[in-house]
Each structure stands twice: as structure tokens, then as C-alpha cells.
Design an enzyme around this catalytic site. Structure first.
Site, PDB file in Angstrom:
ATOM      1  N   LEU A 165       4.103  -2.297   3.539  1.00 41.25           N
ATOM      2  CA  LEU A 165       4.100  -3.610   2.901  1.00 41.25           C
ATOM      3  C   LEU A 165       3.541  -4.622   3.896  1.00 41.25           C
ATOM      4  CD1 LEU A 165       5.126  -5.584   0.631  1.00 41.25           C
ATOM      5  CD2 LEU A 165       7.313  -5.603   1.839  1.00 41.25           C
ATOM      6  N   VAL A 166       2.703  -5.544   3.410  1.00 38.29           N
ATOM      7  CA  VAL A 166       2.108  -6.565   4.264  1.00 38.29           C
ATOM      8  C   VAL A 166       2.602  -7.937   3.825  1.00 38.29           C
ATOM      9  CG1 VAL A 166      -0.016  -7.608   5.126  1.00 38.29           C
ATOM     10  CG2 VAL A 166       0.045  -5.159   4.612  1.00 38.29           C
ATOM     11  N   GLY A 173       0.820  -1.199   0.000  1.00 34.29           N
ATOM     12  CA  GLY A 173       0.000   0.000   0.000  1.00 34.29           C
ATOM     13  C   GLY A 173       0.851   1.245   0.000  1.00 34.29           C
ATOM     14  N   ASP A 213     -12.415   5.719   4.906  1.00 32.64           N
ATOM     15  CA  ASP A 213     -11.793   5.114   3.723  1.00 32.64           C
ATOM     16  C   ASP A 213     -12.297   3.692   3.498  1.00 32.64           C
ATOM     17  OD1 ASP A 213     -10.143   5.195   1.483  1.00 32.64           O
ATOM     18  OD2 ASP A 213      -8.420   4.394   2.553  1.00 32.64           O
TER      19      ASP A 213
END
Length: 377
Positions: free
Chosen positions: A36-37, A32, A144
Site C-alpha cells: 500500500l502506498v 498494489g 514490468d
């Protein structure tokens, strides 16, 4: 991968992932704007988890405040339909890592893979509404909501995530926040004076996308976005136009040709795979005037939710979220100390709970040492 004391380092997508030895088998699952995931295995519990790296959280006071806000919200909001914080730590490189239970997919990926059957559309909508009721009761607006921020596991349990943009309920809020397709018209029209209703507009957009399998309002920019909204809802009513503060925005709205609304029953006439009640709820969510838009509490009692609605199992938050820090204009070093303090508090609280359950929490002393260093001890 190389070991460095309590931490191990590895390169993922050109980014250094520096995490405690508690987590192994890293695999990237998403990237994103702010981090980072990766999926990982928690060696302490044996569970699969998601580890989100927040990149350079102390590079600016704005980023530091945003990360602090997300941490405070994750600590405060505890609900079955919201992502929960399982662990958090700061690496030697001063990146922050949030650890959550790993979910199988998100709604965006699910919608891209196949059409949803009507029972899943109904169940997902119910869970989103249930989570929003709780969030809004805490005095918080998500701001969001979009399919990629809605996580779903193999049992179809749903969790709302990504509270980085969340804000308090405040009649004077400003900002350009949510992803365009799901953005409420009052944000585009005024950029202020909006409330929890913006989240319900997003729910309407998400429900329509689940029904049709594609975004309802795929605007190319905010001018086009507003224009295609009026194609369905018609021209905004006079009392909505009266709330517009920007002269440029007012001129733009007044320059648009008059449009009559299209009845939702006509617009979605081909969607025979869902109940008429779904279209009725959609019409109550996608309303120009936010004060006439259905709330999460009201949405849960709508006939479309009847199969799942249980007033004894739709909790509210026990206390309002404390937003006292939100207007603070503090230097990065102050946010850093506050962050370390919150992380230490989290580990001490989890440690007490784990001692009660007979397990251990290894990170609190590390965070205490980091806090002492941050304070110059």
C-alpha cells in the site's frame, strides 16, 4: 492514531500503517499486489513523500528475496529518471516501508484523464528511453514497464518505479512477468532467452497508448494477446519460431492462420497529431525479433528524439549491479539479517551525507539495534 514509542499506528484500508514519527498526514494514494502506498509529509525536510508499505516481507523466502532485490536495486540505481530511495525502515510488526519523493501522478492516470498533446508524448518517451539506457547499462532489465510504473510530477519530470520484478541480463531467464498488455512476444513464445529488448517492446506499447489514448494490444489472455499482435505485425518470422522451446507453444503458433503485416503508416494513418517520426520509432520498437528491435541507446539518437537528445546528458551507470545473491536459496531468517544490514548501511551512508550538509539522520541507531536483535545479540 496511537503512538508506540518511535512509531505511530493508523488503519488505512483495513491495513495497519506503522511508521516513524518523522512522517505525518498519511493519505492513501495506491494499492498494489505487494503493498500500500500513502502520501505523507516528512517533518525532517518539510517535503511531501510517498511511503510504500511492503506487507509481510518475511512471510516467505520468495517475498523476502523480492524485497531485498528491490532494496539493493534502489540503493544502486541513481538517475534523474528513476525513483530514488529517500528512507527505509522496518516497523515493530516487521513490515518494510520504502520512502520516496512524492510524484503528482502516473502515466496510467494521466492517460485516463485526457489525451496527451504531441510535445508531452515526445518528452515522456525521451525520458523513458533515457532512464532505460541507464538501467540497461547496469546489467538490469526492468521487466514490468507499464504506464502505472511511470511517475510524473507537475513539471512533467518522469521517473520509472517498481523494480520488484527487475532481473539481471541473462540469456536463460525464465518466468511469467510483465503485465500482459505490455509483454514482449518472446516472453509469451519461449519464457526464456530474453534480454533488455523486452523493455523496449514495452516502450513501444506505451508510446502507442500515448498516441491513441488506449492500449494497443489489450489481450484477454496470452493466447488472445499473441493473436492481436500478429494482426498488426503479421505472422512471426521463421527464425523467431525456431527459438520456441515449448512443443505446446510451437503447435499453437503453427496453428494460427498466416497473416501479413499491416504497415505502421497505414495502421496509424489517423494519428495526424503526432510526427511521422513517432510512428517510425514505434515500428522500430514493435518488432517480433528482439535482436532487430531498437535499443534504448539507439532510440535516443532516433530523429523523433532530436529535440531532447543530448549525448553529454544521458549517463550510464558507473558500475554493473551485483547479482551474486540472486540465485541464492536462503531461509527467511537469513534474508531478514541481510535486509537489516542493508538498511543499516543505507542509514549510515545517508547519515554521513547529512552530517556534511548539516542535517541529521535519526534512524541509524534504531536499525543497529534491530540488526543486533536479528543476529541474536
Amino acid at each position: 492514531m496511537s503512538a508506540d514509542g518511535e512509531f505511530t499506528r493508523t488503519q488505512i484500508f483495513g491495513t495497519v500503517f506503522e511508521i516513524t514519527n518523522r512522517y505525518t498526514e498519511l493519505n492513501p494514494v495506491g494499492m498494489g499486489a505487494f503493498g500500500l502506498v500513502c502520501s505523507a509529509v516528512d517533518r525532517l525536510t518539510g517535503q511531501n513523500v510517498a511511503v510504500k508499505k511492503v506487507m509481510k516481507p518475511f512471510s516467505t523466502s520468495v517475498l523476502a528475496k523480492r524485497t531485498y532485490r528491490e532494496l539493493k536495486l534502489l540503493k544502486h540505481l541513481k538517475h534523474e529518471n528513476l525513483i530514488t530511495l529517500d528512507d527505509i525502515f522496518i516497523s515493530p510488526l516487521e513490515d518494510i516501508y520504502f520512502v520516496n519523493e512524492l510524484q503528482g501522478t502516473d502515466l496510467h492516470r494521466l492517460l485516463n484523464s485526457r489525451p496527451l498533446e504531441k510535445q508531452f508524448i515526445q518528452y515522456f518517451t525521451y525520458q523513458i528511453m533515457r532512464g532505460l539506457k541507464y538501467i540497461h547499462s547496469a546489467g538490469v532489465i526492468h521487466r514490468d514497464l507499464k504506464p502505472s510504473n511511470i511517475l510524473i510530477n507537475e513539471n512533467c519530470d518522469l521517473k520509472i518505479c517498481d523494480f520488484g520484478l527487475a532481473r539481471l541480463q541473462d540469456p536463460q531467464m525464465t518466468g511469467y512477468v510483465s503485465t500482459r498488455y505490455y509483454r514482449a512476444p518472446e516472453i509469451m513464445l519461449t519464457w526464456q532467452k530474453y534480454d533488455t529488448e523486452v523493455d523496449l517492446w514495452s516502450v513501444g506499447c506505451i508510446l502507442a497508448e500515448m498516441i491513441e489514448g488506449k492500449p494497443l494490444f489489450p489481450g484477454k489472455d496470452h493466447v488472445h494477446q499473441f493473436s492481436i499482435i500478429t494482426e498488426l505485425l503479421g505472422s512471426p518470422p521463421a527464425d523467431v519460431i525456431d527459438t520456441i522451446c515449448s512443443e505446446n507453444t510451437l503447435r499453437f503458433v503453427q496453428s494460427l492462420p498466416h497473416r501479413d503485416p499491416i504497415p505502421f503508416s497505414e495502421r496509424f494513418a489517423s494519428c495526424t497529431h503526432v510526427e511521422p517520426e513517432a510512428i517510425d520509432l514505434l515500428a522500430k520498437l514493435l518488432v517480433f525479433d528482439p535482436k532487430k528491435r531498437i535499443s534504448a541507446v539507439e532510440g535516443l539518437t532516433h530523429p523523433y528524439m532530436e529535440a531532447y537528445h543530448d549525448p553529454t546528458d544521458e549517463p550510464v551507470c558507473e558500475s554493473k549491479f551485483d547479482w551474486s545473491f540472486n540465485d541464492a536459496d536462503l531461509p527467511v531468517d537469513t534474508w531478514r539479517v541481510m535486509m537489516y544490514s542493508e538498511i543499516l548501511d543505507f542509514h549510515q551512508t545517508v547519515g554521513v551525507a547529512n552530517e556534511t550538509e548539516g542535517s541529521e539522520q535519526p534512524d541509524s541507531q534504531v536499525e543497529q539495534n534491530n540488526l543486533d536483535s536479528a543476529n541474536g545479540a
